[in-house]
Design a protein around this motif. Structure first.
Motif, PDB file in Angstrom:
ATOM      1  N   ASP A 477      -4.752  31.373  49.946  1.00  0.00           N
ATOM      2  CA  ASP A 477      -4.730  30.231  50.855  1.00  0.00           C
ATOM      3  C   ASP A 477      -3.536  29.309  50.597  1.00  0.00           C
ATOM      4  O   ASP A 477      -3.522  28.162  51.036  1.00  0.00           O
ATOM      5  N   GLU A 478      -2.530  29.841  49.901  1.00  0.00           N
ATOM      6  CA  GLU A 478      -1.329  29.057  49.627  1.00  0.00           C
ATOM      7  C   GLU A 478      -0.083  29.926  49.838  1.00  0.00           C
ATOM      8  O   GLU A 478      -0.112  31.136  49.654  1.00  0.00           O
ATOM      9  N   ASP A 497       5.234  17.014  52.330  1.00  0.00           N
ATOM     10  CA  ASP A 497       3.980  17.063  53.088  1.00  0.00           C
ATOM     11  C   ASP A 497       4.190  16.760  54.573  1.00  0.00           C
ATOM     12  O   ASP A 497       3.488  17.298  55.437  1.00  0.00           O
ATOM     13  N   THR A 501       2.586  19.827  56.928  1.00  0.00           N
ATOM     14  CA  THR A 501       1.262  19.601  57.532  1.00  0.00           C
ATOM     15  C   THR A 501       1.045  20.477  58.762  1.00  0.00           C
ATOM     16  O   THR A 501      -0.023  21.080  58.938  1.00  0.00           O
ATOM     17  N   GLU A 504       0.448  24.117  57.916  1.00  0.00           N
ATOM     18  CA  GLU A 504      -0.910  24.356  57.422  1.00  0.00           C
ATOM     19  C   GLU A 504      -1.909  24.386  58.584  1.00  0.00           C
ATOM     20  O   GLU A 504      -2.846  25.196  58.603  1.00  0.00           O
ATOM     21  N   GLU A 505      -1.693  23.532  59.580  1.00  0.00           N
ATOM     22  CA  GLU A 505      -2.563  23.508  60.752  1.00  0.00           C
ATOM     23  C   GLU A 505      -2.480  24.812  61.542  1.00  0.00           C
ATOM     24  O   GLU A 505      -3.495  25.361  61.983  1.00  0.00           O
ATOM     25  N   ASN A 508      -3.277  27.898  58.701  1.00  0.00           N
ATOM     26  CA  ASN A 508      -4.391  27.709  57.752  1.00  0.00           C
ATOM     27  C   ASN A 508      -4.006  28.157  56.340  1.00  0.00           C
ATOM     28  O   ASN A 508      -4.816  28.708  55.596  1.00  0.00           O
ATOM     29  N   ILE A 509      -2.748  27.917  56.006  1.00  0.00           N
ATOM     30  CA  ILE A 509      -2.213  28.223  54.682  1.00  0.00           C
ATOM     31  C   ILE A 509      -1.463  26.983  54.198  1.00  0.00           C
ATOM     32  O   ILE A 509      -0.659  26.427  54.936  1.00  0.00           O
ATOM     33  N   LYS A 510      -1.685  26.581  52.986  1.00  0.00           N
ATOM     34  CA  LYS A 510      -1.020  25.389  52.455  1.00  0.00           C
ATOM     35  C   LYS A 510       0.288  25.768  51.772  1.00  0.00           C
ATOM     36  O   LYS A 510       0.283  26.520  50.786  1.00  0.00           O
TER      37      LYS A 510
END
Length: 520
Positions: A477-478, A497, A501, A504-505, A508-510
């Motif tokens: 997830d990263e 960030d 952002t 990630e939206e 769905n991965i940071k």
């Protein structure tokens, strides 16, 4: 030996044409039949906005005959493309639906840039001659019924490509409304095109000398191919020889020209307009050699089919021409024109492509989408020339207004939106759909590629090459972005960030940035 039988149909502004090909990896693309029918669709659509009923009936009748011919050859596939006459018809959708209902033939309408790119491919597919000619400064001139495309090559690279109006049919119809004597025609043709040509020369050529012209058209090319002029080699003549030929036409009547050249009398007017336009271009550009390879849009359609079905072989003449590189060269030319700083966009391009390539299993995007991302990275700052405060909107307007050879209108719209939303607040589908002609798939493509461009910007805030050594590791997830550098990355860590952002939206991965100090 395995081969495909393919039919290419060109629904042009003054002619309907179909070529039948046999295509195989061993023997390449072999033309086995060519059917032509004179029908001036552009005479209607250019000046009334619609194609009259009698011509639609004639078009459908001929397409039914083409269908019967395709059946007799048992073709494996066909493509039918419409160009400017249908493109400029106000009731295009109704017209296309009516044609498909009456004939079963589905016609796809090409944008100008798509049409010219296929013409260009048909010539470039002749690898040996094309590559040797464009090593020197060369103008690629594509004379159509509605407009003329001029593309410049220098040292094997595409420098620029511009569309100029009018083309031969549009010019003939416009001058039909003018009362003039025959001896005035050449001067009027020159007056209609000279200003555009002179502006083109001043903006893109300057004091540089153009040595060669590559010509794609339907009439002058035919004359050159039939050896009516003194040849340097097959399809190549000196411009001096061509200019003498044009001057000789002035002394002859239409019937005499038709008989001497073996052409239908109805084609002579467009031959003469094409020849006069080319004469003017030679005078402005100062070229010494003219090459008319005798190819047509149908040949480009066949090349595209062979390319898509992996039926092309490098053969004995070398590797196929790199058309994707030409599209990138066009984008870099736009950057130069708007004074973008190349090293800034090069770094962002590298980062964006590295991210894209590392996420193949997660973004479900294609190789073509990768090209759009690369173009977006290259053009991401062209709007600075207009406004430092509104880079996104300014870049969008530049891209929408600029023809990029090889991109469809929809692709250009996608590209413009990616560049816009790289710096502007992202508009979600309901808003974006109301301002652009984009479907759901295009919207998602814009979102995914915009997210990558924004992340690239977050890693390259200072534009000082801090991320030249970038490694990406995919975790569950990263997305770990490991930058090997001894440079101070306080700015990037502090503001990351803001740029991560949206990524990630969308995925769905940071994204997580890590710095690895170099031992040097």
């Amino acid at each position: 030996m395995s081969y495909k039988t393919f039919a290419a149909i060109d629904v042009g502004s003054y002619e309907l044409a179909m070529k039948i090909y046999e295509i195989s990896t061993k023997n390449g693309i072999k033309e086995i039949d060519h059917i032509r029918h004179r029908i001036e669709l552009g005479t209607d659509s250019y000046f009334t906005g619609k194609i009259e009923r009698a011509r639609v009936d004639e078009l459908c009748r001929m397409l039914n005959e083409f269908t019967a011919i395709m059946k007799s050859y048992k073709v494996d596939g066909y493509k039918a493309y419409g160009t400017s006459a249908i493109r400029e018809s106000q009731n295009r959708l109704i017209l296309l639906d009516q044609i498909e209902t009456r004939t079963g033939v589905k016609i796809e309408v090409l944008s100008n840039s798509e049409q010219r790119f296929l013409d260009y491919k048909s010539v470039a597919s002749r690898v040996k001659d094309f590559q040797s000619i464009i090593e020197k400064s060369t103008a690629f001139i594509d004379i159509g019924g509605g407009s003329v495309q001029i593309s410049l090559f220098d040292e094997d690279s595409l420098v620029t490509s511009q569309n100029i109006r009018p083309g031969v049919l549009r010019m003939r119809e416009e001058l039909a409304r003018v009362s003039y004597r025959s001896y005035q025609l050449e001067d009027m043709v020159e007056e209609m095109v000279y200003d555009s040509l002179e502006s083109f020369r001043e903006m893109y050529i300057g004091d540089k000398k153009i040595q060669n012209i590559i010509l794609v058209d339907d009439y002058v090319s035919l004359v050159v191919q039939r050896n009516y002029l003194e040849m340097i080699k097959k399809g190549q003549v000196s411009t001096e020889s061509f200019l003498n030929f044009v001057d000789s036409l002035k002394k002859k009547k239409t019937r005499e020209i038709a008989m001497s050249l073996g052409l239908a009398q109805e084609n002579i007017s467009l031959l003469y307009f094409s020849a006069l336009m080319l004469k003017c271009m030679i005078k402005v550009l100062g070229a010494e050699m003219l090459w008319a390879p005798g190819v047509s849009l149908c040949d480009g359609i066949a090349y595209e089919y062979a390319e898509q079905n992996k039926l092309l072989s490098s053969g004995t003449d070398g590797m196929p021409h790199d058309f994707e590189q030409d599209i990138l060269d066009c984008a870099r030319d736009i950057n130069r024109r708007y004074h973008s700083i190349e090293y800034r966009t090069r770094e962002r391009e590298m980062i964006a492509l590295t991210i894209f390539d590392s996420m193949k299993k997660k973004h479900s995007l294609s190789k073509r989408d990768r090209l759009l991302l690369q173009l977006a990275a290259i053009l991401s700052e062209c709007g600075r020339y207009i406004s430092f405060a509104n880079i996104g909107d300014s870049s969008y307007n530049i891209i929408i207004a600029t023809e990029i050879i090889g991109l469809s209108h929809v692709e250009r719209e996608i590209l413009a939106n990616i560049v816009k939303y790289a710096t502007e607040k992202f508009d979600y589908y309901k808003i974006l759909d109301s301002t652009a002609s984009l479907d759901r798939e295009s919207y998602l493509k814009i979102a995914k590629l915009t997210a990558i461009i924004r992340l690239s910007e977050g890693l390259d805030l200072s534009h000082r090459g801090k991320c030249s050594k970038l490694k990406i590791v995919n975790e569950e997830d990263e997305l770990l972005l490991i930058v090997e550098t001894n440079a101070d990355m306080t700015l990037e860590f502090g503001l990351f960030d803001r740029y991560a952002t949206f990524f990630e939206e969308v995925y769905n991965i940071k994204p997580v940035i890590r710095q690895k100090k170099s031992n040097i």
